[in-house]
Design an enzyme around this catalytic site. Structure first.
Site, PDB file in Angstrom:
ATOM      1  N   SER A 132       0.808  -1.213   0.000  1.00  0.00           N
ATOM      2  CA  SER A 132       0.000   0.000   0.000  1.00  0.00           C
ATOM      3  C   SER A 132       0.850   1.276   0.000  1.00  0.00           C
ATOM      4  O   SER A 132       0.485   2.275  -0.600  1.00  0.00           O
ATOM      5  CB  SER A 132      -0.923  -0.013   1.227  1.00  0.00           C
ATOM      6  OG  SER A 132      -1.763  -1.145   1.166  1.00  0.00           O
ATOM      7  N   ARG A 243      -9.265   1.325 -11.469  1.00  0.00           N
ATOM      8  CA  ARG A 243     -10.120   0.933 -10.333  1.00  0.00           C
ATOM      9  C   ARG A 243     -11.603   0.841 -10.692  1.00  0.00           C
ATOM     10  O   ARG A 243     -12.271  -0.090 -10.225  1.00  0.00           O
ATOM     11  CB  ARG A 243      -9.881   1.874  -9.143  1.00  0.00           C
ATOM     12  CG  ARG A 243      -8.617   1.482  -8.396  1.00  0.00           C
ATOM     13  CD  ARG A 243      -8.228   2.438  -7.292  1.00  0.00           C
ATOM     14  NE  ARG A 243      -6.952   2.019  -6.716  1.00  0.00           N
ATOM     15  CZ  ARG A 243      -6.111   2.817  -6.079  1.00  0.00           C
ATOM     16  NH1 ARG A 243      -6.393   4.101  -5.924  1.00  0.00           N
ATOM     17  NH2 ARG A 243      -4.982   2.341  -5.592  1.00  0.00           N
ATOM     18  N   LYS A 269     -36.000 -27.080  -2.026  1.00  0.00           N
ATOM     19  CA  LYS A 269     -37.171 -27.023  -1.146  1.00  0.00           C
ATOM     20  C   LYS A 269     -36.815 -27.477   0.258  1.00  0.00           C
ATOM     21  O   LYS A 269     -36.150 -28.483   0.445  1.00  0.00           O
ATOM     22  CB  LYS A 269     -38.278 -27.923  -1.690  1.00  0.00           C
ATOM     23  CG  LYS A 269     -39.055 -27.279  -2.816  1.00  0.00           C
ATOM     24  CD  LYS A 269     -40.222 -28.144  -3.221  1.00  0.00           C
ATOM     25  CE  LYS A 269     -40.912 -27.532  -4.430  1.00  0.00           C
ATOM     26  NZ  LYS A 269     -41.709 -28.506  -5.159  1.00  0.00           N
ATOM     27  N   PHE A 338     -26.325 -21.931  -0.596  1.00  0.00           N
ATOM     28  CA  PHE A 338     -26.128 -23.283  -1.137  1.00  0.00           C
ATOM     29  C   PHE A 338     -25.877 -24.310  -0.032  1.00  0.00           C
ATOM     30  O   PHE A 338     -25.922 -25.509  -0.277  1.00  0.00           O
ATOM     31  CB  PHE A 338     -24.936 -23.310  -2.101  1.00  0.00           C
ATOM     32  CG  PHE A 338     -25.278 -23.019  -3.541  1.00  0.00           C
ATOM     33  CD1 PHE A 338     -25.559 -21.729  -3.961  1.00  0.00           C
ATOM     34  CD2 PHE A 338     -25.305 -24.034  -4.494  1.00  0.00           C
ATOM     35  CE1 PHE A 338     -25.855 -21.449  -5.287  1.00  0.00           C
ATOM     36  CE2 PHE A 338     -25.607 -23.762  -5.825  1.00  0.00           C
ATOM     37  CZ  PHE A 338     -25.883 -22.463  -6.221  1.00  0.00           C
ATOM     38  N   GLY A 339     -25.552 -23.818   1.175  1.00  0.00           N
ATOM     39  CA  GLY A 339     -25.298 -24.732   2.294  1.00  0.00           C
ATOM     40  C   GLY A 339     -24.118 -25.640   1.990  1.00  0.00           C
ATOM     41  O   GLY A 339     -23.114 -25.202   1.422  1.00  0.00           O
ATOM     42  N   GLY A 340     -24.250 -26.880   2.342  1.00  0.00           N
ATOM     43  CA  GLY A 340     -23.174 -27.852   2.138  1.00  0.00           C
ATOM     44  C   GLY A 340     -22.728 -27.931   0.687  1.00  0.00           C
ATOM     45  O   GLY A 340     -21.534 -28.067   0.401  1.00  0.00           O
ATOM     46  N   GLU A 363      -4.723  -3.820  -6.602  1.00  0.00           N
ATOM     47  CA  GLU A 363      -4.956  -2.431  -7.035  1.00  0.00           C
ATOM     48  C   GLU A 363      -5.427  -1.546  -5.890  1.00  0.00           C
ATOM     49  O   GLU A 363      -6.312  -0.712  -6.043  1.00  0.00           O
ATOM     50  CB  GLU A 363      -5.907  -2.396  -8.239  1.00  0.00           C
ATOM     51  CG  GLU A 363      -5.226  -3.043  -9.430  1.00  0.00           C
ATOM     52  CD  GLU A 363      -5.856  -2.722 -10.754  1.00  0.00           C
ATOM     53  OE1 GLU A 363      -6.276  -1.571 -10.944  1.00  0.00           O
ATOM     54  OE2 GLU A 363      -5.907  -3.623 -11.592  1.00  0.00           O
ATOM     55  N   THR A 365      -5.791  -2.081  -1.504  1.00  0.00           N
ATOM     56  CA  THR A 365      -6.698  -2.844  -0.641  1.00  0.00           C
ATOM     57  C   THR A 365      -7.929  -2.004  -0.305  1.00  0.00           C
ATOM     58  O   THR A 365      -7.939  -0.783  -0.485  1.00  0.00           O
ATOM     59  CB  THR A 365      -5.998  -3.202   0.687  1.00  0.00           C
ATOM     60  OG1 THR A 365      -5.651  -1.974   1.334  1.00  0.00           O
ATOM     61  CG2 THR A 365      -4.750  -4.043   0.451  1.00  0.00           C
ATOM     62  N   SER A 366      -8.920  -2.681   0.237  1.00  0.00           N
ATOM     63  CA  SER A 366     -10.129  -1.951   0.657  1.00  0.00           C
ATOM     64  C   SER A 366      -9.779  -0.898   1.707  1.00  0.00           C
ATOM     65  O   SER A 366     -10.431   0.140   1.791  1.00  0.00           O
ATOM     66  CB  SER A 366     -11.160  -2.933   1.221  1.00  0.00           C
ATOM     67  OG  SER A 366     -11.707  -3.691   0.164  1.00  0.00           O
TER      68      SER A 366
END
Lengths: 378, 261
Positions: A132, A243, A269, A338-340, A363, A365-366
């Protein structure tokens, strides 16, 4: 006047990129993710249809497009595979300093073969000890007659293993901080330039990443971009243009994760109903949709400012941070929905989650984006 | 060689078909494409022109402002010019009126060959190009998988059950494209930019000199009574347990429920 209306050509470019992603990128995404091979056939096809170097001016054989057009393309390609998208977008990133600061002769020398012969370029800023804090760069360039002698190591360089041209930033004046940074174009066959081993990454595995070692590399003075000390400005100017594209790529990744999650939630379901009808899931999906749209608007605004030639550093930082963080959150929640199955490599969402993480890192960092935004408030 | 390609803009193959509250097919959130079979026709026209090293490819479509996108795509792929047949009076028409409009427009052009797709993926009717050939009194070869131009004639291949039919026909003629004829190219970015400068002419009733009673709902020979979505498919059944009990159960269900054996 405010308008979200794209031009006919921008719509057509978006349709082309979407079609290209559907037919050429998505079907091979899992393969390159698994193997980490360079997606050469895809890069070549992108070059053939004109999706490589779209921001290079037309007079040198490029696409002559602006930042917004680049965003439209990045979103579609990244929805297919963020790693492949990055491999394609890097050339524009690396070429920008040449476009911005190159002499007509330098542009002819490097941009022409990049476009005509599909030469690859890479952008070398990051170092083992410098991420950075760009101004504290350790790589040096010492003037000796008609040459500069470059020494140092560049780290995590995208497309380094496949690049023909290396846009290298080095310090020509130690102690001057960011005012001592200068840009050079180093060609692959330069004596003393070696490439490190390819990084084995968590995500975006189709995108090549490697170190570049410079050991007493002689670089002719006429390979210097702009004047001594103009490098930092070039880096920042490049990021202002790249960016918004990274933000758009993040939108693509998040959109893909959301679409997968919606499709799954419609058919899965539990308790006698598709889980999309359970409010807990529905609200997760609603939040995804609203944040993705917000991220896209931020990216487009930052791009639009750049295309009008206006300053956009803060807007680009906002777009990049918000979109990358959104991609991370959306992909994580898609795995959750999606779980497992989401955690299984048999399903595509875990890859999206791994790919998203890098968007928060490269590019800028946050956190660096927040620093840039925050400084404008002081 | 002057080639006219008839194309239709359709929903994307992945579009979800839904009905709006008035019972018509909803176009909300739908992406549009060139009907894939028509795209084969565009590609074939471009290849013929490239092989011969001369000629002109004109893309023609009927539709509203949105249809311009499909024609622009054909131009970006390499077509030389495009004609959009657009008029409020065309609304409510059917396959017959579409053929009447196309025939009238094409009569006013010079052409050696007319290409189209063998069917549109939206209504699946495979009517318009066939009717067009009849109105223009031209020979037609449909569902073609290979096409060779040889002077003033073309040799076309059609795939049948276990056999290939080779048809030779004198020009001018109408040919419809089947999957397998070629692999359409992408419109390149350069092509997209060049398309901006190509001619896209919009022609309406007055330009074409059409009789109002021959088009739109007045000229239509068919009328849509209503639209209905296909009934939802019932959920599949998984037979649990061990062999040979599961096999016996499967046979019983096939016989008694599915009634297929």
């Amino acid at each position: 006047m405010l308008s979200f209306q794209l031009s006919r050509e921008q719509e057509a470019l978006r349709a082309l990129a979407r079609d290209f992603a559907k037919k050429e990128v998505r079907p091979v995404a899992a393969h390159y993710d698994r193997t980490g091979e360079v997606p050469w056939p895809v890069i070549r096809k992108a070059w053939e249809v004109g999706l490589l170097n779209i921001q290079v001016p037309e007079e040198f054989g490029g696409g002559g497009q602006g930042v917004l057009a680049s965003c439209l393309m990045a979103e579609e390609l990244a929805a297919g595979c963020a790693g492949i998208s990055a491999s394609i977008m890097i050339n524009d990133l690396a070429c920008y300093p040449i476009v911005a600061a190159g002499t007509p002769e330098q542009k002819e020398r490097w941009l022409r073969p990049v476009c005509r012969d599909m030469r690859m370029a890479c952008f070398c800023v990051t170092e083992p000890g410098v991420g950075s804090d760009v101004a504290s760069m350790d790589t040096t360039a010492r003037r000796e007659g008609d040459c500069y002698i470059l020494n140092g190591t560049k780290h995590f360089i995208s497309n380094a293993s496949i690049a023909d041209y290396f846009v290298v930033f080095a310090s020509t004046g130690r102690g001057l901080g960011h005012r001592g940074i200068t840009a050079f174009v180093v060609e692959r066959d330069a004596p003393g330039l070696t490439i490190g081993k390819k990084e084995d990454k968590m995500g975006q595995r189709a995108a090549d990443t490697a170190a570049v070692m410079l050991e007493d590399v002689p670089v002719p003075v006429h390979n210097r971009l702009g004047e001594e000390g103009e490098g930092f400005k070039l880096i920042m100017g490049t990021f202002d243009r790249s960016r918004p594209g990274v933000a758009a790529a993040a939108v693509g990744v998040a959109r893909e994760a959301m679409e997968q999650a919606v499709q799954y939630a419609r058919t899965r379901k539990q308790f006698g109903a598709p889980i999309i009808n359970h409010q807990a899931i529905m609200f997760m999906l609603a939040d995804m949709q609203k944040d993705i749209d917000a991220a896209r608007l931020l990216a487009w605004r930052a791009a639009w400012l750049a295309d009008r030639g206006e300053r956009n550093s803060r807007e680009a930082a906002m777009a990049k941070a918000f979109a990358a963080d959104t991609a991370m959150r959306v992909t994580t929640e898609a795995v959750q929905i999606f779980g497992g199955y989401g955690y299984s490599r048999e399903y595509p969402v875990e890859k999206l989650m791994r790919d998203a993480k890098l968007l928060q890192i490269y590019e800028g960092t946050s956190q660096i984006q927040r620093l840039l935004i925050g400084k404008t408030l002081l | 060689m002057k080639i006219v390609v008839c194309l239709k803009q359709t929903f994307d193959t992945e579009a979800k078909i839904q009905l709006d509250p008035s019972g018509k097919i909803s176009n909300e959130n739908v992406q549009y494409i060139i009907n894939p079979y028509d795209e084969f026709a565009v590609e074939e026209a471009l290849r013929i022109k490239e092989r011969l090293g001369q000629g002109e490819v004109v893309a023609v479509s009927i539709g509203g402002a949105k249809t311009e996108e499909a024609l622009r795509q054909a131009l970006a792929m390499g077509a030389d010019r495009a004609v959009l047949l657009q008029d409020a009076a065309f609304e409510g028409g059917d396959w017959h009126t579409a053929a009447v409009i196309l025939a009238q427009a094409i009569r006013g052009m010079e052409f050696d060959l007319i290409l189209g797709g063998q069917v549109a993926i939206d209504d699946g009717a495979a009517q318009v190009t066939t009717r067009l050939a009849e109105i223009l009194d031209l020979p037609q070869v449909n569902v073609v998988t290979k096409l060779d131009v040889d002077g003033r004639k073309v040799v076309a291949q059609r795939e049948g059950d276990g056999a290939t039919e080779v048809v030779e026909v004198a020009l001018p003629a109408v040919i419809t494209a089947q999957k397998g004829l070629n692999e359409p190219r992408y419109p390149t970015l350069k092509g997209i930019m060049q398309a901006k400068k190509k001619e896209l002419k919009i022609l309406g009733m007055a330009d074409l000199g059409l009789d109002p009673t021959s088009v739109g709902s007045a000229g239509a020979r068919t009328r849509v009574q209503s639209y209905a979505l296909p009934p939802a498919r019932k959920e599949g059944k998984i037979i649990g347990g061990e062999l040979p009990g599961t096999a016996a159960e499967l046979v019983r269900l096939l016989r008694e429920e599915a009634k297929v054996i």
